[in-house]
Design a protein around this motif. Sequence first.
Motif, PDB file in Angstrom:
ATOM      1  N   SER A 121       0.842  -1.183   0.000  1.00 58.26           N
ATOM      2  CA  SER A 121       0.000   0.000   0.000  1.00 58.26           C
ATOM      3  C   SER A 121       0.882   1.239   0.000  1.00 58.26           C
ATOM      4  O   SER A 121       1.840   1.323   0.760  1.00 58.26           O
ATOM      5  CB  SER A 121      -0.902  -0.012   1.239  1.00 58.26           C
ATOM      6  OG  SER A 121      -1.774   1.074   1.215  1.00 58.26           O
ATOM      7  N   ASP A 145       1.624   5.124   0.751  1.00 54.47           N
ATOM      8  CA  ASP A 145       1.181   6.114   1.735  1.00 54.47           C
ATOM      9  C   ASP A 145       0.754   7.428   1.087  1.00 54.47           C
ATOM     10  O   ASP A 145       0.114   8.248   1.717  1.00 54.47           O
ATOM     11  CB  ASP A 145       2.304   6.408   2.739  1.00 54.47           C
ATOM     12  CG  ASP A 145       2.606   5.208   3.615  1.00 54.47           C
ATOM     13  OD1 ASP A 145       1.729   4.350   3.771  1.00 54.47           O
ATOM     14  OD2 ASP A 145       3.737   5.144   4.127  1.00 54.47           O
ATOM     15  N   SER A 146       1.176   7.637  -0.167  1.00 54.47           N
ATOM     16  CA  SER A 146       0.826   8.872  -0.875  1.00 54.47           C
ATOM     17  C   SER A 146       0.650   8.537  -2.349  1.00 54.47           C
ATOM     18  O   SER A 146       0.672   7.371  -2.728  1.00 54.47           O
ATOM     19  CB  SER A 146       1.918   9.932  -0.675  1.00 54.47           C
ATOM     20  OG  SER A 146       3.093   9.560  -1.359  1.00 54.47           O
ATOM     21  N   TYR A 171       5.337   6.703  -5.126  1.00 51.95           N
ATOM     22  CA  TYR A 171       5.891   5.510  -4.479  1.00 51.95           C
ATOM     23  C   TYR A 171       7.232   5.186  -5.109  1.00 51.95           C
ATOM     24  O   TYR A 171       7.386   5.276  -6.328  1.00 51.95           O
ATOM     25  CB  TYR A 171       4.939   4.321  -4.644  1.00 51.95           C
ATOM     26  CG  TYR A 171       5.353   3.099  -3.859  1.00 51.95           C
ATOM     27  CD1 TYR A 171       5.031   2.976  -2.519  1.00 51.95           C
ATOM     28  CD2 TYR A 171       6.070   2.073  -4.470  1.00 51.95           C
ATOM     29  CE1 TYR A 171       5.418   1.852  -1.791  1.00 51.95           C
ATOM     30  CE2 TYR A 171       6.450   0.943  -3.743  1.00 51.95           C
ATOM     31  CZ  TYR A 171       6.120   0.842  -2.418  1.00 51.95           C
ATOM     32  OH  TYR A 171       6.503  -0.269  -1.692  1.00 51.95           O
TER      33      TYR A 171
END
Length: 130
Positions: free
Chosen positions: A37, A39-40, A43
């Motif tokens: 996943s 976080d923003s 990546y």
Amino acid sequence: MGGEAISTRPVAQAGSGAAASDCSWLDETASSATLVSADSDTYRADQINKTIRIQEDLTTLTVSGSNMTVYVNRVDNLVIDGDNADVHVCSVNTVTVDSQAGNATVEWGGDVAPVVRDSGANTDVVPHRN
């Protein structure tokens, strides 16, 4: 009575510049990848000898690790600066392969080919074929 103006303009979502496509081929291909996943909306995949599936659509994905296989649905800007990258993306706007990158392959889906800036060695950016 200086109040602040409130913008009613819609906020662009990550990956929204990349055209929507049927990603069922990607889902089947990536079934054994480790889910990660972001976080923003940006990546950096900098692991070594890993196969990952990024769950979110991204504005920028940078693949800088060695021997990485990466699956992602939609990304506006894909940058590869690591060796032996194997990237499968359902929809992408631009692909940049840095001069430090070698042996990279990008497989893209959809109807619109990405803009490619390739300074790497022994690299391929190819459309997905059924």
